[in-house]
Design a protein around this motif. Structure first.
Motif, PDB file in Angstrom:
ATOM      1  N   VAL A 185       0.898  -1.156  -0.010  1.00  0.00           N
ATOM      2  CA  VAL A 185      -0.020  -0.076  -0.060  1.00  0.00           C
ATOM      3  C   VAL A 185       0.994   1.428   0.058  1.00  0.00           C
ATOM      4  O   VAL A 185       1.634   1.377   0.999  1.00  0.00           O
ATOM      5  CB  VAL A 185      -0.829  -0.037   1.075  1.00  0.00           C
ATOM      6  CG1 VAL A 185      -1.868   1.517   0.943  1.00  0.00           C
ATOM      7  CG2 VAL A 185      -1.720  -1.356   1.381  1.00  0.00           C
ATOM      8  N   CYS A 228       2.439   3.403  -3.448  1.00  0.00           N
ATOM      9  CA  CYS A 228       3.300   3.037  -4.597  1.00  0.00           C
ATOM     10  C   CYS A 228       3.858   4.300  -5.259  1.00  0.00           C
ATOM     11  O   CYS A 228       3.896   4.803  -6.396  1.00  0.00           O
ATOM     12  CB  CYS A 228       2.158   2.629  -5.912  1.00  0.00           C
ATOM     13  SG  CYS A 228       1.634   0.728  -5.201  1.00  0.00           S
ATOM     14  N   ILE A 257       9.634   4.918  -2.854  1.00  0.00           N
ATOM     15  CA  ILE A 257      10.237   3.931  -2.426  1.00  0.00           C
ATOM     16  C   ILE A 257       9.617   2.661  -2.645  1.00  0.00           C
ATOM     17  O   ILE A 257      10.383   1.538  -2.546  1.00  0.00           O
ATOM     18  CB  ILE A 257      10.433   4.209  -0.789  1.00  0.00           C
ATOM     19  CG1 ILE A 257      11.438   3.445  -0.350  1.00  0.00           C
ATOM     20  CG2 ILE A 257       9.142   3.630  -0.061  1.00  0.00           C
ATOM     21  CD1 ILE A 257      12.918   3.874  -0.792  1.00  0.00           C
ATOM     22  N   ASP A 265      -2.914   2.286  -3.956  1.00  0.00           N
ATOM     23  CA  ASP A 265      -2.583   3.462  -3.445  1.00  0.00           C
ATOM     24  C   ASP A 265      -3.695   4.279  -3.765  1.00  0.00           C
ATOM     25  O   ASP A 265      -4.809   3.771  -4.365  1.00  0.00           O
ATOM     26  CB  ASP A 265      -1.585   4.125  -4.715  1.00  0.00           C
ATOM     27  CG  ASP A 265      -0.841   5.357  -4.276  1.00  0.00           C
ATOM     28  OD1 ASP A 265       0.441   5.302  -3.907  1.00  0.00           O
ATOM     29  OD2 ASP A 265      -1.581   6.649  -4.232  1.00  0.00           O
ATOM     30  N   LEU A 266      -3.783   5.469  -2.787  1.00  0.00           N
ATOM     31  CA  LEU A 266      -5.059   6.253  -3.087  1.00  0.00           C
ATOM     32  C   LEU A 266      -5.319   6.686  -4.343  1.00  0.00           C
ATOM     33  O   LEU A 266      -6.219   6.901  -4.847  1.00  0.00           O
ATOM     34  CB  LEU A 266      -4.510   7.704  -2.151  1.00  0.00           C
ATOM     35  CG  LEU A 266      -4.930   7.506  -0.370  1.00  0.00           C
ATOM     36  CD1 LEU A 266      -4.736   8.924  -0.019  1.00  0.00           C
ATOM     37  CD2 LEU A 266      -6.344   6.993  -0.268  1.00  0.00           C
ATOM     38  N   LEU A 267      -4.081   6.957  -5.257  1.00  0.00           N
ATOM     39  CA  LEU A 267      -4.100   7.387  -6.455  1.00  0.00           C
ATOM     40  C   LEU A 267      -3.973   5.985  -7.306  1.00  0.00           C
ATOM     41  O   LEU A 267      -2.801   5.417  -7.516  1.00  0.00           O
ATOM     42  CB  LEU A 267      -2.992   8.253  -6.936  1.00  0.00           C
ATOM     43  CG  LEU A 267      -2.933   9.503  -6.113  1.00  0.00           C
ATOM     44  CD1 LEU A 267      -1.646  10.234  -6.434  1.00  0.00           C
ATOM     45  CD2 LEU A 267      -4.340  10.386  -6.209  1.00  0.00           C
ATOM     46  N   PRO A 321      -6.822   0.778  -1.840  1.00  0.00           N
ATOM     47  CA  PRO A 321      -6.336   0.302  -0.375  1.00  0.00           C
ATOM     48  C   PRO A 321      -7.560  -0.698   0.150  1.00  0.00           C
ATOM     49  O   PRO A 321      -7.201  -1.851   0.642  1.00  0.00           O
ATOM     50  CB  PRO A 321      -5.845   1.491   0.504  1.00  0.00           C
ATOM     51  CG  PRO A 321      -5.697   2.387  -0.712  1.00  0.00           C
ATOM     52  CD  PRO A 321      -6.504   2.151  -2.029  1.00  0.00           C
ATOM     53  N   LEU A 345       4.003   1.704   2.738  1.00  0.00           N
ATOM     54  CA  LEU A 345       4.956   2.428   2.211  1.00  0.00           C
ATOM     55  C   LEU A 345       4.366   3.818   2.070  1.00  0.00           C
ATOM     56  O   LEU A 345       4.385   4.523   1.106  1.00  0.00           O
ATOM     57  CB  LEU A 345       5.455   1.922   0.693  1.00  0.00           C
ATOM     58  CG  LEU A 345       5.945   0.607   0.870  1.00  0.00           C
ATOM     59  CD1 LEU A 345       6.495   0.058  -0.379  1.00  0.00           C
ATOM     60  CD2 LEU A 345       7.164   0.416   2.042  1.00  0.00           C
ATOM     61  N   THR A 346       3.164   4.269   2.705  1.00  0.00           N
ATOM     62  CA  THR A 346       2.719   5.428   2.293  1.00  0.00           C
ATOM     63  C   THR A 346       3.295   6.496   3.271  1.00  0.00           C
ATOM     64  O   THR A 346       4.515   6.437   3.898  1.00  0.00           O
ATOM     65  CB  THR A 346       1.115   5.553   3.093  1.00  0.00           C
ATOM     66  OG1 THR A 346       1.195   5.094   4.571  1.00  0.00           O
ATOM     67  CG2 THR A 346       0.348   4.405   2.536  1.00  0.00           C
ATOM     68  N   PRO A 394       4.395   9.408   6.047  1.00  0.00           N
ATOM     69  CA  PRO A 394       4.368   9.107   7.581  1.00  0.00           C
ATOM     70  C   PRO A 394       3.112   9.277   8.156  1.00  0.00           C
ATOM     71  O   PRO A 394       2.679   8.603   8.842  1.00  0.00           O
ATOM     72  CB  PRO A 394       5.405  10.035   8.179  1.00  0.00           C
ATOM     73  CG  PRO A 394       6.601  10.080   7.178  1.00  0.00           C
ATOM     74  CD  PRO A 394       5.772  10.094   5.751  1.00  0.00           C
ATOM     75  N   ALA A 433       0.084   8.998   7.251  1.00  0.00           N
ATOM     76  CA  ALA A 433      -0.889   7.833   6.840  1.00  0.00           C
ATOM     77  C   ALA A 433      -0.267   6.504   7.260  1.00  0.00           C
ATOM     78  O   ALA A 433      -1.334   5.650   7.407  1.00  0.00           O
ATOM     79  CB  ALA A 433      -0.971   7.710   5.344  1.00  0.00           C
ATOM     80  N   GLU A 453       6.899   1.241   6.586  1.00  0.00           N
ATOM     81  CA  GLU A 453       8.161   2.208   6.391  1.00  0.00           C
ATOM     82  C   GLU A 453       8.135   3.237   7.607  1.00  0.00           C
ATOM     83  O   GLU A 453       7.214   3.065   8.471  1.00  0.00           O
ATOM     84  CB  GLU A 453       8.098   2.964   5.276  1.00  0.00           C
ATOM     85  CG  GLU A 453       8.898   2.758   4.145  1.00  0.00           C
ATOM     86  CD  GLU A 453      10.422   2.458   4.686  1.00  0.00           C
ATOM     87  OE1 GLU A 453      10.812   3.292   5.419  1.00  0.00           O
ATOM     88  OE2 GLU A 453      11.295   1.997   3.722  1.00  0.00           O
ATOM     89  N   PHE A 475       6.073  16.455   3.101  1.00  0.00           N
ATOM     90  CA  PHE A 475       6.127  15.556   4.262  1.00  0.00           C
ATOM     91  C   PHE A 475       7.460  15.298   5.184  1.00  0.00           C
ATOM     92  O   PHE A 475       7.418  15.047   6.384  1.00  0.00           O
ATOM     93  CB  PHE A 475       5.560  14.038   3.938  1.00  0.00           C
ATOM     94  CG  PHE A 475       6.635  13.124   3.391  1.00  0.00           C
ATOM     95  CD1 PHE A 475       7.694  12.486   4.197  1.00  0.00           C
ATOM     96  CD2 PHE A 475       6.600  12.908   1.956  1.00  0.00           C
ATOM     97  CE1 PHE A 475       8.516  11.604   3.412  1.00  0.00           C
ATOM     98  CE2 PHE A 475       7.320  12.138   1.409  1.00  0.00           C
ATOM     99  CZ  PHE A 475       8.374  11.247   2.153  1.00  0.00           C
ATOM    100  N   TYR A 476       8.517  15.776   4.572  1.00  0.00           N
ATOM    101  CA  TYR A 476       9.627  15.814   5.461  1.00  0.00           C
ATOM    102  C   TYR A 476       9.584  17.062   6.401  1.00  0.00           C
ATOM    103  O   TYR A 476      10.535  16.995   7.333  1.00  0.00           O
ATOM    104  CB  TYR A 476      10.930  15.914   4.399  1.00  0.00           C
ATOM    105  CG  TYR A 476      11.196  14.740   3.817  1.00  0.00           C
ATOM    106  CD1 TYR A 476      11.699  13.496   4.393  1.00  0.00           C
ATOM    107  CD2 TYR A 476      11.010  14.625   2.267  1.00  0.00           C
ATOM    108  CE1 TYR A 476      11.896  12.480   3.502  1.00  0.00           C
ATOM    109  CE2 TYR A 476      11.404  13.420   1.523  1.00  0.00           C
ATOM    110  CZ  TYR A 476      11.876  12.554   2.196  1.00  0.00           C
ATOM    111  OH  TYR A 476      11.995  11.375   1.464  1.00  0.00           O
TER     112      TYR A 476
END
Ligand code: NAD
Length: 375
Positions: A10, A12, A15, A36-38, A64, A79-80, A82, A84, A102, A174-175
């Motif tokens: 989940v 895409c 990473i 993926d949401l998309l 998902p 792999l979403t 952070p 999420a 992740e 997100f970083y």
């Protein structure tokens, strides 16, 4: 259950590429779905990595919810981004699936605790990145320490400093949100390596600041967009390990250049230079007693390339055999607890005693096959 462990991915984004490349190579893992949401991202990844001509079945691309409802999926690899992580991991666990997330495990401690306790109730496993500590470089360090090559570890340094990710990542906001910043983004590599090499953490003192209130993206496709910085971007502090060793840590997205080492471990009989914990490889270097030069030690273990997914493969073996997994939820939660402690300490002006602890994950034996992790 017997046979291969069926995995659904989940998230895409960037990473997912390396996970999709590496996971099918493990004997016990089969990637059956990605979501993926998309939806178009999931479809693109499925098409990129499915290879019917080579005998590899193209994973199903779906939303998902469909992946969580698929009875074939045993492990969800999350792999979403952070923020999420908690919702996706909890949805997987509530659907009766084990989940490998992740880093960081979740953003908040309470989310991580909730995840671990709901997984326990459901009888499923939780695992968390990074798995770089299972790579040849850090496993060689682990063996040297366990064999007594530097005596008893008494201190360590861990330094990660750069100027952030907005010059290369396609969607870097997100970083700079809670759950990002240099501590939550890169700290997991450094702290997981330290816990694996030295042991669990007792208490932490930290100082933190955000130097630049705003960042400008220079990578495509969002070049020119501004990001508001909502989490500290320079975090320094000390770690008291339960065994008495003392660690000194800096993680920073505010530094243009430096000459600091990545990780060094100092023991009663010598010093060990640990390779970059965001890689799987060496070099591993040691100086014992009064030796005048550093010596490079041959990397004794496999997995020295970018082997992301190793922790998932280890989890698959744990699921089938019942043995403990190495990149475990307990380890990832202890690291999450420690990362928060740096920021809490800075805010509150006091040492933070960690409430969590974990076992040191078992070392990997030398000489394992490249595709199995039976031991
Ligand atoms: N990019 C890297 O080099 C790198 C390296 C190591 C670890 N990581 C970690 O991997 C994770 C993902 O990073 P990335 O760089 O691939 O991010 P990304 O933004 O490229 O991809 C994240 C994907 O997750 C999807 N997503 C977001 N919320 C979702 C949800 N609720 N349900 C389903 N899909 C959802 C997004 O649509 C996107 O496609 C992060 O935790 C990051 O810390 C990234």
């Amino acid at each position: 259950m017997a046979g291969k462990v069926k995995v659904g991915i989940v998230g895409c984004g960037v990473i997912s590429g390396i996970y999709l490349k590496n996971l099918p190579a493990f004997d016990l893992v089969e990637v059956v779905a990605c979501a993926d949401l998309l939806l178009e991202r999931a479809q693109a990844r499925a098409a990129e990595f499915g290879d019917p001509s080579g005998g590899r079945v193209m994973p199903k691309a779906c939303r998902p919810e469909e992946l969580f409802a698929d009875p074939a999926v045993e492990i969800v690899v999350n792999l979403t981004i952070p923020r999420a992580h908690a919702d996706v991991a909890l949805a997987a666990v509530d659907a009766g699936k084990s989940v490998y997330t992740e880093k960081p495990l979740t953003v908040e401690r309470a989310q991580g605790q909730d995840l671990l306790s709901r997984a326990k109730d459901k009888g499923v496993l939780v695992g968390g990145a990074p798995d770089t500590f299972l790579g040849g470089g850090i496993q060689t360090c682990r063996k040297l320490i366990d064999d007594g090559a530097i005596g008893e570890p008494i201190a360590a340094t861990a330094f990660m400093a750069n100027h952030g990710h907005e010059h290369w990542h396609p969607d870097p906001a997100f970083y700079y949100q809670p759950g990002g910043g240099p501590m939550f983004d890169m700290g997991p590599y450094y702290l997981t390596a330290l816990v694996s090499l030295i042991g669990p953490i007792k208490r932490i003192a930290g100082s933190a600041r955000a130097t630049f209130p705003e960042r400008t993206i220079s990578s495509q496709p969002k070049a020119g967009e501004k990001i508001r910085v909502e989490t500290p971007t320079h975090v320094a502090g000390t770690i008291d390990f339960r065994n008495g060793a003392i660690g000194t840590v800096i993680t920073s997205f505010d530094v243009w250049a430096h000459t600091l080492p990545r990780i060094e471990i100092y023991g009663t009989e010598g010093s060990l230079a640990v390779p970059d914990p965001n890689t799987f490889r060496g070099p591993v270097r040691i100086r014992q007693g009064r030796e005048s030069e550093w010596r490079e030690v041959e990397v004794a273990h496999g997995w020295i390339e970018n082997s992301r997914g190793l922790g998932v493969a280890d989890m698959a073996h744990a699921l089938r055999s019942g043995r403990p997994m190495r990149a475990s939820g307990a380890l990832a939660y202890h690291v999450l607890d420690a990362m928060h402690a740096f920021l809490d300490s800075s805010r509150e002006g006091r040492y933070i005693e960690l409430e969590s602890t974990c076992e040191r994950p078992a070392p990997l034996p030398v000489g394992l096959s490249a595709t199995r992790l039976d031991d």
